[in-house]
Design a protein around this motif. Structure first.
Motif, PDB file in Angstrom:
ATOM      1  N   THR A  35       0.952  -1.216   0.261  1.00 50.75           N
ATOM      2  CA  THR A  35       0.140  -0.020  -0.089  1.00 50.75           C
ATOM      3  C   THR A  35       0.903   1.462  -0.037  1.00 50.75           C
ATOM      4  OG1 THR A  35      -1.502  -1.366   1.658  1.00 50.75           O
ATOM      5  CG2 THR A  35      -1.958   1.312   1.034  1.00 50.75           C
ATOM      6  N   TYR A  36       1.841   1.120   0.922  1.00 51.78           N
ATOM      7  CA  TYR A  36       2.745   2.307   1.038  1.00 51.78           C
ATOM      8  C   TYR A  36       3.582   2.841  -0.376  1.00 51.78           C
ATOM      9  CZ  TYR A  36       6.395   5.420   2.880  1.00 51.78           C
ATOM     10  OH  TYR A  36       7.382   6.217   3.244  1.00 51.78           O
ATOM     11  N   VAL A  37       4.157   1.516  -1.068  1.00 55.74           N
ATOM     12  CA  VAL A  37       4.894   1.931  -2.233  1.00 55.74           C
ATOM     13  C   VAL A  37       3.847   2.383  -3.271  1.00 55.74           C
ATOM     14  CG1 VAL A  37       6.262   1.036  -4.004  1.00 55.74           C
ATOM     15  CG2 VAL A  37       6.728   0.359  -1.654  1.00 55.74           C
ATOM     16  N   SER A  38       2.476   1.853  -3.366  1.00 51.70           N
ATOM     17  CA  SER A  38       1.457   2.285  -4.227  1.00 51.70           C
ATOM     18  C   SER A  38       1.213   3.817  -4.080  1.00 51.70           C
ATOM     19  CB  SER A  38       0.210   1.357  -4.173  1.00 51.70           C
ATOM     20  OG  SER A  38       0.351   0.247  -4.298  1.00 51.70           O
TER      21      SER A  38
ATOM     22  N   GLY B 222       1.791   7.152  -6.508  1.00 47.27           N
ATOM     23  CA  GLY B 222       0.520   7.725  -6.685  1.00 47.27           C
ATOM     24  C   GLY B 222      -0.356   6.933  -7.646  1.00 47.27           C
ATOM     25  N   ASN B 223      -0.377   5.637  -7.383  1.00 46.21           N
ATOM     26  CA  ASN B 223      -1.291   4.792  -7.989  1.00 46.21           C
ATOM     27  C   ASN B 223      -2.355   4.439  -7.462  1.00 46.21           C
ATOM     28  OD1 ASN B 223      -2.516   2.260  -9.314  1.00 46.21           O
ATOM     29  ND2 ASN B 223      -0.407   1.962 -10.274  1.00 46.21           N
ATOM     30  N   GLN B 224      -3.399   5.122  -7.728  1.00 39.53           N
ATOM     31  CA  GLN B 224      -4.567   5.208  -6.988  1.00 39.53           C
ATOM     32  C   GLN B 224      -5.386   3.838  -7.023  1.00 39.53           C
ATOM     33  OE1 GLN B 224      -5.506   8.449  -5.655  1.00 39.53           O
ATOM     34  NE2 GLN B 224      -7.146   7.613  -4.452  1.00 39.53           N
ATOM     35  N   PHE B 225      -5.343   3.113  -8.081  1.00 34.67           N
ATOM     36  CA  PHE B 225      -5.959   2.008  -8.212  1.00 34.67           C
ATOM     37  C   PHE B 225      -5.379   0.996  -7.388  1.00 34.67           C
ATOM     38  CE2 PHE B 225      -5.725  -2.533 -10.289  1.00 34.67           C
ATOM     39  CZ  PHE B 225      -7.147  -2.701  -9.970  1.00 34.67           C
ATOM     40  N   LEU B 226      -4.191   0.896  -7.020  1.00 35.34           N
ATOM     41  CA  LEU B 226      -3.593  -0.087  -6.331  1.00 35.34           C
ATOM     42  C   LEU B 226      -3.663   0.174  -4.858  1.00 35.34           C
ATOM     43  CD1 LEU B 226      -0.019  -0.696  -8.427  1.00 35.34           C
ATOM     44  CD2 LEU B 226      -2.395  -2.226  -8.262  1.00 35.34           C
ATOM     45  N   MET B 227      -3.652   1.562  -4.586  1.00 38.02           N
ATOM     46  CA  MET B 227      -3.812   1.965  -3.290  1.00 38.02           C
ATOM     47  C   MET B 227      -5.194   1.495  -2.687  1.00 38.02           C
ATOM     48  SD  MET B 227      -2.869   5.762  -2.542  1.00 38.02           S
ATOM     49  CE  MET B 227      -2.792   6.733  -4.198  1.00 38.02           C
ATOM     50  N   GLU B 228      -6.175   1.885  -3.570  1.00 43.47           N
ATOM     51  CA  GLU B 228      -7.736   1.572  -3.221  1.00 43.47           C
ATOM     52  C   GLU B 228      -7.986  -0.038  -3.038  1.00 43.47           C
ATOM     53  OE1 GLU B 228     -10.228   3.810  -5.445  1.00 43.47           O
ATOM     54  OE2 GLU B 228      -9.332   5.657  -4.822  1.00 43.47           O
ATOM     55  N   ARG B 229      -7.144  -0.711  -4.046  1.00 46.33           N
ATOM     56  CA  ARG B 229      -7.389  -2.133  -4.209  1.00 46.33           C
ATOM     57  C   ARG B 229      -6.823  -2.834  -3.210  1.00 46.33           C
ATOM     58  NH1 ARG B 229      -8.368  -6.686  -4.563  1.00 46.33           N
ATOM     59  NH2 ARG B 229      -8.131  -8.167  -6.178  1.00 46.33           N
ATOM     60  N   PHE B 230      -5.763  -2.444  -2.706  1.00 50.24           N
ATOM     61  CA  PHE B 230      -4.939  -2.938  -1.448  1.00 50.24           C
ATOM     62  C   PHE B 230      -4.854  -2.182  -0.003  1.00 50.24           C
ATOM     63  CE2 PHE B 230      -3.611  -4.794  -5.745  1.00 50.24           C
ATOM     64  CZ  PHE B 230      -3.896  -6.181  -5.547  1.00 50.24           C
ATOM     65  N   PRO B 231      -5.742  -2.034   0.437  1.00 44.69           N
ATOM     66  CA  PRO B 231      -5.576  -1.208   1.898  1.00 44.69           C
ATOM     67  C   PRO B 231      -4.730  -1.745   2.664  1.00 44.69           C
ATOM     68  CG  PRO B 231      -7.846  -2.377   1.605  1.00 44.69           C
ATOM     69  CD  PRO B 231      -7.202  -2.757   0.177  1.00 44.69           C
ATOM     70  N   GLU B 232      -4.275  -0.864   3.676  1.00 46.31           N
ATOM     71  CA  GLU B 232      -3.300  -1.555   4.579  1.00 46.31           C
ATOM     72  C   GLU B 232      -3.989  -2.180   5.664  1.00 46.31           C
ATOM     73  OE1 GLU B 232      -2.066   1.935   7.612  1.00 46.31           O
ATOM     74  OE2 GLU B 232      -3.279   3.107   5.887  1.00 46.31           O
ATOM     75  N   THR B 233      -5.248  -2.140   5.825  1.00 46.14           N
ATOM     76  CA  THR B 233      -6.056  -2.792   6.838  1.00 46.14           C
ATOM     77  C   THR B 233      -5.645  -4.505   6.427  1.00 46.14           C
ATOM     78  OG1 THR B 233      -7.959  -2.424   5.632  1.00 46.14           O
ATOM     79  CG2 THR B 233      -7.701  -1.323   7.482  1.00 46.14           C
ATOM     80  N   GLU B 234      -5.489  -4.748   5.219  1.00 44.41           N
ATOM     81  CA  GLU B 234      -5.312  -6.253   4.710  1.00 44.41           C
ATOM     82  C   GLU B 234      -3.750  -6.382   4.643  1.00 44.41           C
ATOM     83  OE1 GLU B 234      -7.483  -6.942   1.450  1.00 44.41           O
ATOM     84  OE2 GLU B 234      -9.427  -7.296   2.595  1.00 44.41           O
TER      85      GLU B 234
END
Ligand SMILES: Cc1cc2nc3c(=O)[nH]c(=O)nc-3n(C[C@H](O)[C@H](O)[C@H](O)COP(=O)(O)OP(=O)(O)OC[C@H]3O[C@@H](n4cnc5c(N)ncnc54)[C@H](O)[C@@H]3O)c2cc1C
Length: 433
Positions: free
Chosen positions: A132-135, A139-151
């Protein structure tokens, strides 16, 4: 003699020396010699220390005694730990919105305190948030939202045939005339999709249970895989064709569940590409600059915890008719341990500040933080074990575990030897970067 203040301008300090007690003393608190923190970090630091001591340390010690396959079993305290960590509310989205200096403070304090609690669990948190942090950094919005840090995430770099090789995409430490050989994980690119085949090594932190992975692989555009032209993907790990290896039994950091990930004709869309071959070196540079520096913070925390435990024990244990602290040699050793911890903490925070406030971070500086933080943890915990005498060797006391955890850290994220060789080359000629 009178003690009138001299008649030149007063230095601006909180308490001028002429106002001190006649026998001045300074009691350094449990967080050490740290420069002033911003408000948010100052508020979190004691909460994190409490969490480290009251939650992480006991859970980490119990997980350490379990067979590796039981650590990730349903109902294991590994999951309790991660749930309790989430409840602390130190979220990446909050960190992202902070000013770089404050973000550097909080990152360092967070990871130092997690390392203070338990090195293996701290690594599990850090590896868990990395995709999540590297996404976010990209600035990759799709990957940030697809892989939240809660998982829980993981970081798949090393392969059975490529350990040190895999952190050296430019071939800087390759033996003259040698080749790295065939990669173990290959992403075959098609017009609209990628097919993954191969495997990552048993060393992937959280590899046995993560929900997603930031994955390094060789890219193949139809003319064969090329390590130099690699790519970085962030992918879910529940896709058809993905399987996991057995949890790894190992010497230290047992609370971090490591294991292989296998890929058998796994199909992913191009949306999951974080960095293609043209961006590969930039991505690896970015990820390792972050990871190496933050490793420095985690293992500085482990070193501080070993020092504090030895300091406390030296007041309790009596030999020669007095608490062992009274023996000059013990006081001498504790002084050097303290000095080493403070040096590691200062360097790590300096590096993280530098890197988070620079246009381009310095990977060679991050390598300094990783190698110093981990070496300090190993040396200080070994010395601390000695102060515990025979008790230091037993499971009844925490020291042998911190030493085992720290020993593993010297190899993790690139052995300190290989990092130092690469770091040396970078110092010689930054254009090699
Ligand atoms: C606790 C822990 C956590 C880890 N977490 C992860 C993770 O989350 N994800 C992941 O993918 N990997 C992870 N790793 C793997 C780690 O990155 C590798 O173990 C490391 O890079 C070394 O690779 P290797 O173990 O294959 O050793 P090798 O590369 O086989 O090295 C063996 C020895 O040879 C030396 N050596 C190798 N090449 C050279 C060279 N070119 N020049 C000089 N000396 C050399 C090394 O310094 C070492 O002493 C983890 C490892 C540990 C121990």
């Amino acid at each position: 003699m009178t003690s009138n203040p001299p008649e030149f301008p007063q230095m601006s300090r909180q308490s001028p020396a002429h106002g001190w007690p006649q026998n001045p003393k300074s009691k350094i608190d449990g967080f050490g010699i740290q420069p002033p923190l911003d408000d948010i970090t100052r508020e979190f630091q004691p909460q994190l220390r409490k969490f480290a001591v009251e939650v992480m340390r006991p859970i980490g010690q119990r997980l350490d005694r379990l067979p590796a396959d039981q650590i990730i079993a349903e109902g294991s305290e590994f999951w309790t730990f991660h749930k309790r960590y989430q409840e602390l509310g130190v979220e990446l989205s909050m960190l992202a919105q902070m000013e770089p200096e404050a973000r550097a403070n909080l990152f360092c304090v967070l990871l130092e305190e997690l390392g203070y609690g338990d090195g293996g669990l701290a690594i599990s948190v850090a590896a868990g948030m990395l995709p999540t942090y590297v996404s976010m950094l990209f600035g990759n919005q799709f990957l940030m939202e697809r892989f939240p840090e809660t998982e829980l995430g993981c970081w798949g770099i090393t392969e059975p045939d490529h350990g040190s090789d895999s952190i050296d995409p430019q071939g800087m430490v390759r033996h003259p005339g040698a080749k790295y050989g065939r990669p173990n994980t290959v992403a075959r690119f098609y017009k609209d999709k990628i097919i993954l085949n191969g495997q990552k090594s048993a060393w992937v932190s959280n590899g046995t249970c993560a929900k997603h992975c930031i994955l390094y692989c060789a890219a193949d555009f139809g003319d064969g895989p090329s390590v130099e032209g690699g790519c970085v993907l962030v992918i879910p790990l529940d896709l058809p064709g993905i399987s996991r290896g057995k949890p790894l039994e190992k010497l230290g950091q047992r609370g971090d569940p490591q294991g292989e990930i296998f890929f058998n004709d796994v199909e992913v869309s191009l949306d999951y590409v974080l960095a293609g071959p043209e961006d590969y070196l930039r991505a690896v540079y970015c990820i390792h600059s972050e990871a190496n520096a933050l490793m420095g913070a985690i293992w500085t925390g482990a070193a501080r915890s070993a020092y504090h435990l030895a300091h406390a024990y030296a007041h309790e244990r009596k030999q020669g008719g007095v608490p062992i602290f009274n023996h000059q040699l013990v006081a001498y050793k504790l002084f050097h341990m303290f000095r080493s911890v403070e040096a590691a903490s200062s360097l790590t925070r300096r590096v993280v500040h530098y890197n988070m406030t620079s246009d381009v971070p310095a990977l060679q500086a991050a390598m300094c933080a990783k190698t110093l933080g981990t070496q300090t943890a190993f040396e200080v915990s070994s010395e601390a074990l000695g102060i515990f005498g025979g008790n230091g060797l037993t499971h009844e006391y925490p020291m042998e575990k911190i030493m085992r955890d720290s020993r593993a850290s010297l190899i993790e994220d690139g052995t300190n030897d290989v990092l130092a060789i690469k770091g040396g080359y970078y110092l010689m000629d930054p254009d090699l970067l």
